[in-house]
Design an enzyme around this catalytic site. Sequence first.
Site, mmCIF file in Angstrom:
data_model
loop_
_atom_site.group_PDB
_atom_site.id
_atom_site.type_symbol
_atom_site.label_atom_id
_atom_site.label_comp_id
_atom_site.label_asym_id
_atom_site.label_seq_id
_atom_site.Cartn_x
_atom_site.Cartn_y
_atom_site.Cartn_z
ATOM 1 N N GLU A 19 0.837 -1.199 0.000
ATOM 2 C CA GLU A 19 0.000 0.000 0.000
ATOM 3 C C GLU A 19 0.870 1.246 0.000
ATOM 4 O O GLU A 19 1.729 1.404 0.882
ATOM 5 C CB GLU A 19 -0.882 0.057 1.254
ATOM 6 C CG GLU A 19 -2.125 -0.778 1.215
ATOM 7 C CD GLU A 19 -3.010 -0.516 2.433
ATOM 8 O OE1 GLU A 19 -4.064 -1.150 2.506
ATOM 9 O OE2 GLU A 19 -2.644 0.306 3.295
ATOM 10 N N CYS A 20 0.659 2.123 -0.951
ATOM 11 C CA CYS A 20 1.256 3.452 -0.967
ATOM 12 C C CYS A 20 2.785 3.385 -0.831
ATOM 13 O O CYS A 20 3.478 3.210 -1.828
ATOM 14 C CB CYS A 20 0.634 4.330 0.114
ATOM 15 S SG CYS A 20 0.823 6.106 -0.186
ATOM 16 N N ALA A 21 3.330 3.497 0.366
ATOM 17 C CA ALA A 21 4.781 3.392 0.530
ATOM 18 C C ALA A 21 5.299 2.078 -0.016
ATOM 19 O O ALA A 21 6.354 2.013 -0.645
ATOM 20 C CB ALA A 21 5.154 3.532 2.001
#
Length: 463
Positions: A336-338
């Site tokens: 997720e994201c990072a």
Amino acid sequence: MSTALPRLVVAAPSSGSGKTTVATGLMAAFAAAGLEVSPHKVGPDYIDPGYHALATGRPGRNLDAYLCGPDLVAPLFLHGAAGADVAVVEGVMGLYDGAAGLGELSSTAQVAKLLRAPVVLVVDASSQSRSVAALVHGFASWDPEVRVAGVILNKVASDRHEELLREALEACGVPVLGVLRRAPLLHTPSRHLGLVPVAERRAEATGAVAELARRVRSGCDLKALLALAHSAPPLPEEPWAPPAAASAPHRRPVVAVAGGAAFTFSYAEHAELLRAAGADVAVFDPLRDTALPPGTAGLVLGGGFPEVYAPELSANEPLRRAVAELAASGAPVAAECAGLLYLAKELDGVPMCGVLDATARMTERLTLGYRDAVAVGGSALAAAGTRMRGHEFHRTAVEPGAGGPEAGAAPAWGLTSRGSRPGRRVEGFVKSGVHASYLHVHWAAEPSVARRFVGGCVERCAA
């Protein structure tokens, strides 16, 4: 069976009024008095719960009626607050501000109503005197189902200023439970996505939380606030519990979960769901550890700040190779994201893991808002057609080598966006066992994703 649990919601007319100061200080002051304090935060924010956890010694828990649905708010609250003497819930934005265009949904007011909790309104009184009465009266009377039961006046200039404020509020029927004087701002540094997380400045953050506790203790009526918390009625809902696997696996697979300063964004319930589904959770730090935990069968890379630590993450070549090799083997990987940025070929020009045919970079634009998502195809995380609600919050962009903007040839999600980028689009990457996306989701809303992920890990262990 109903549950009696003393609780307060700390809210404000708007952002910047001092909610975090009061909520965190109150949590720490109650804890210092020997109480077991359960900390909670309205909305999807990951950073404030880290300070709450530092103040109380318990995991900071999020309550988000958009991500999880209103029906799960009270059960998740009761689950997180099990064994506590009192719970303190920090609100988000202004008391009645919710998801864009959806009325009260995900607002502090809605959560307060779902929890049947009294609200303490933190008011920035720095530029007003008698007008404070009109403001408090408006917030207290706007929704009869929201019980605004006390006020804490923040940034009060002098004894005379306090006298004028108290005099004005006498006719409102809302008692003043605290007065905090103007004081030099505590050094709590911020950057592009808000406060710097506790994991990056634990020693300084510990001192800041202790100072917040001192200010609240000296300026607020802790006995009255605790009595108000005890006035909350019992909650009839049953506590949430992570559903157990249908059958216990012969061998519990190891799921490695990224932590440390670069990966600080996660919900406590995710690890609980993984364990309940039959996995052993092993936390590792991509900044420091040169290998994945022994026996890793699956990998979870949550959110955080890889853009801040890109050179250090890149310099850890042994771990980058281990991640790439695990992904190439077909093992389940949820990012997720990072985590998405870490799996790219490069971030701001420095090499990352190279699992995805994509590059990532910092931008000036903030992408922020709730999303309605549907899984475009089947993946290690979600079956095709799985519907979830999520949240985006980043100042980076991903440029795929193949596919469309912010999406690979096999996207992870079809999104209906709210907030800064309204409309429909596909986003993310599905490649072999990898599911990578900008979207933050709360697995408690759809526990099947944890069971599916662990099931894939079990299959690899059995192969």
